[in-house]
Design a protein around this motif. Structure first.
Motif, PDB file in Angstrom:
ATOM      1  N   GLU A 332       0.745  -1.117   0.043  1.00 16.94           N
ATOM      2  CA  GLU A 332      -0.146   0.026   0.094  1.00 16.94           C
ATOM      3  C   GLU A 332       0.818   1.194  -0.066  1.00 16.94           C
ATOM      4  N   TYR A 333       1.773   1.214   0.729  1.00 16.81           N
ATOM      5  CA  TYR A 333       2.788   2.410   0.904  1.00 16.81           C
ATOM      6  C   TYR A 333       3.636   2.510  -0.400  1.00 16.81           C
ATOM      7  N   ALA A 334       4.101   1.361  -0.799  1.00 15.38           N
ATOM      8  CA  ALA A 334       4.792   1.507  -2.111  1.00 15.38           C
ATOM      9  C   ALA A 334       4.006   2.193  -3.379  1.00 15.38           C
ATOM     10  N   ILE A 355      -6.350  -3.686  -2.969  1.00 10.26           N
ATOM     11  CA  ILE A 355      -5.554  -4.146  -1.646  1.00 10.26           C
ATOM     12  C   ILE A 355      -6.417  -3.710  -0.411  1.00 10.26           C
ATOM     13  N   TYR A 356      -6.903  -2.298  -0.710  1.00 13.00           N
ATOM     14  CA  TYR A 356      -7.753  -1.776   0.270  1.00 13.00           C
ATOM     15  C   TYR A 356      -9.024  -2.459   0.315  1.00 13.00           C
ATOM     16  N   ASP A 364     -11.429   3.652   2.288  1.00 15.18           N
ATOM     17  CA  ASP A 364     -10.202   4.144   1.411  1.00 15.18           C
ATOM     18  C   ASP A 364     -10.233   3.684  -0.238  1.00 15.18           C
ATOM     19  N   VAL A 365     -11.110   2.524  -0.397  1.00 14.69           N
ATOM     20  CA  VAL A 365     -11.596   2.373  -1.684  1.00 14.69           C
ATOM     21  C   VAL A 365     -12.119   3.426  -2.244  1.00 14.69           C
ATOM     22  N   GLU A 366     -13.147   4.045  -1.475  1.00 17.24           N
ATOM     23  CA  GLU A 366     -13.867   5.189  -2.206  1.00 17.24           C
ATOM     24  C   GLU A 366     -13.051   6.225  -2.459  1.00 17.24           C
ATOM     25  N   GLN A 383      -9.409  -4.384 -16.468  1.00 16.52           N
ATOM     26  CA  GLN A 383      -8.950  -4.443 -15.077  1.00 16.52           C
ATOM     27  C   GLN A 383     -10.049  -4.523 -14.108  1.00 16.52           C
ATOM     28  N   SER A 384     -10.056  -5.191 -13.238  1.00 13.20           N
ATOM     29  CA  SER A 384     -10.953  -5.400 -12.183  1.00 13.20           C
ATOM     30  C   SER A 384     -10.763  -4.974 -10.788  1.00 13.20           C
ATOM     31  N   THR A 385     -11.638  -4.048 -10.275  1.00 10.82           N
ATOM     32  CA  THR A 385     -11.546  -3.355  -9.052  1.00 10.82           C
ATOM     33  C   THR A 385     -13.006  -3.171  -8.540  1.00 10.82           C
ATOM     34  N   ILE A 386     -12.882  -3.079  -7.151  1.00 10.40           N
ATOM     35  CA  ILE A 386     -14.335  -2.864  -6.523  1.00 10.40           C
ATOM     36  C   ILE A 386     -14.386  -1.369  -6.055  1.00 10.40           C
ATOM     37  N   VAL A 387     -15.354  -0.662  -6.729  1.00 17.33           N
ATOM     38  CA  VAL A 387     -15.385   0.691  -6.242  1.00 17.33           C
ATOM     39  C   VAL A 387     -16.977   1.056  -6.014  1.00 17.33           C
TER      40      VAL A 387
END
Length: 387
Positions: A332-334, A355-356, A364-366, A383-387
């Motif tokens: 997350e930091y990187a 990762i969030y 944090d996702v939002e 690309q797959s993401t949860i938003v």
């Protein structure tokens, strides 16, 4: 010379112009050109060649063309200078067009044009020109072989590369010339035939640091890291001083072989024993090595103590290692650092958002979604993401 009251003649200016061209000192060269015109020496062929070389080498093709067009007799040297000047200024088509107009060509002309095409990502045209050169009964020389072999490797032209190997042996170019041996080692290594590459390397009667670098780096390329490290040790035993590229290859070998401690020792010796300051590429290799070995804290510490600002490749290597070993907090930091450097790259936002989400940090996702929207970043297809 001027202070002593000695007047220059036609033999004075040609080497002066050559020096200015080699230094790419356009301002000084223009001053010399003014003296040439003032003293009436512009009619001498050697001086005109020097003027064309100056302007073409500095990318001032309009000035070079003006002098070129005014010359009643243009020898092959002048044509070569113009071809090179246009091509290196980004106008490869103009350079190729001039090459086609040449009434007389030498092997140097062919080598030059083949090299310029290859340097500009036009490898297929470079090979086509090489075949045209052979059909025109020009005999390839050392420079031809060294230029064409990397193109063969790039395009996967194994048969042609093998023919060049056979040709080089028949003409005495190999093993007599180190540069040809180096090119052959690199070609076979890049083509996946490490055994032949190492055989050629071992058969070379003379080697330089480039020879060793080619052998070591191709061991890494072919997943034979331990052999590469062994070659590195042999290189030192033979008294050959390693350079920046040697260590890049050695670190890659250590990474492929999982030799984390040895890689760290090499990094220390590079600085202490050989006075080589680490470059961004060296740091990148070390982060990759430590990351592959699961030494994530050490990799992070190295990034934080670098003598230069880490680039996107450094942070990307750390992110990849963290994801492999499940170190999500450091990942997350990187990724946040990576986004600062590559705010345009949607993939970084998607990774951070995922990762969030995996850690249940929905707020944090939002925030990532809002950040992407604010930066006008659109998720790339697939690309797959949860938003």
């Amino acid at each position: 010379m001027k202070q002593r009251g000695i007047w220059p003649d036609e033999f004075t200016f040609a080497p002066l112009l050559k020096a200015c061209a080699n230094l790419e000192d356009l301002e000084m060269g223009q001053g010399v050109h003014k003296h040439v015109l003032a003293l009436g020496f512009g009619r001498f062929g050697s001086i005109r060649i020097g003027i064309v070389e100056l302007y073409s080498g500095c990318g001032r093709m309009m000035e070079a063309k003006k002098v070129f067009d005014e010359m009643p007799h243009r020898d092959v040297i002048l044509w070569n200078l113009m071809v090179k000047g246009y091509s290196q200024s980004g106008n490869v088509d103009m350079g190729l067009g001039l090459f086609r107009q040449m009434g007389e060509r030498t092997v140097v002309s062919w080598n030059l044009m083949i090299s310029l095409l290859a340097q500009n990502g036009r490898e297929k045209e470079a090979l086509a020109l090489f075949h045209e050169m052979r059909n025109g009964e020009f005999e390839p020389d050392e420079a031809t072989v060294v230029t064409v072999l990397p193109v063969c490797a790039q395009l996967g032209e194994l048969d042609l590369g093998r023919w060049i190997h056979s040709y080089a042996k028949s003409k005495g170019l190999y093993p007599n010339l180190v540069s040809v041996g180096n090119a052959l080692v690199d070609f076979f290594g890049k083509s996946g035939d490490l055994e032949t590459a190492i055989t050629i390397f071992n058969d070379m009667p003379r080697k330089n640091v480039v020879s060793w670098n080619a052998a070591i780096s191709n061991c890494a390329f072919n997943g034979k890291g331990e052999l590469g490290v062994q070659l590195f040790d042999e290189m030192l035993d033979e008294g050959v001083r390693p350079n920046d590229s040697t260590y890049v290859g050695a670190f890659a070998c250590c990474a492929h072989a999982g030799l984390v401690q040895r890689g760290g020792d090499l990094f220390d010796s590079m600085i202490a024993n050989h006075d080589i300051e680490p470059t961004i590429e060296h740091y990148g290799c070390m982060v990759d090595l430590l990351g592959r070995g699961g030494c994530l804290k050490e990799a992070h510490k190295l990034v934080e103590t670098m003598t230069m600002e880490p680039n996107a490749a450094i942070w990307g290597a750390l992110v990849s290692a963290c994801r492999t070993h499940g170190e999500m907090e450091l990942a997350e930091y990187a990724l946040k650092e990576l986004i600062k450097l590559e705010s345009w790259n949607s993939g970084n936002y998607v990774l951070l958002s995922n990762i969030y989400a995996d850690r249940g940090k929905w707020e944090d996702v939002e925030k990532v979604r809002v950040l992407m929207s604010g930066n006008s970043i659109k998720k790339a297809p697939g690309q797959s993401t949860i938003v």
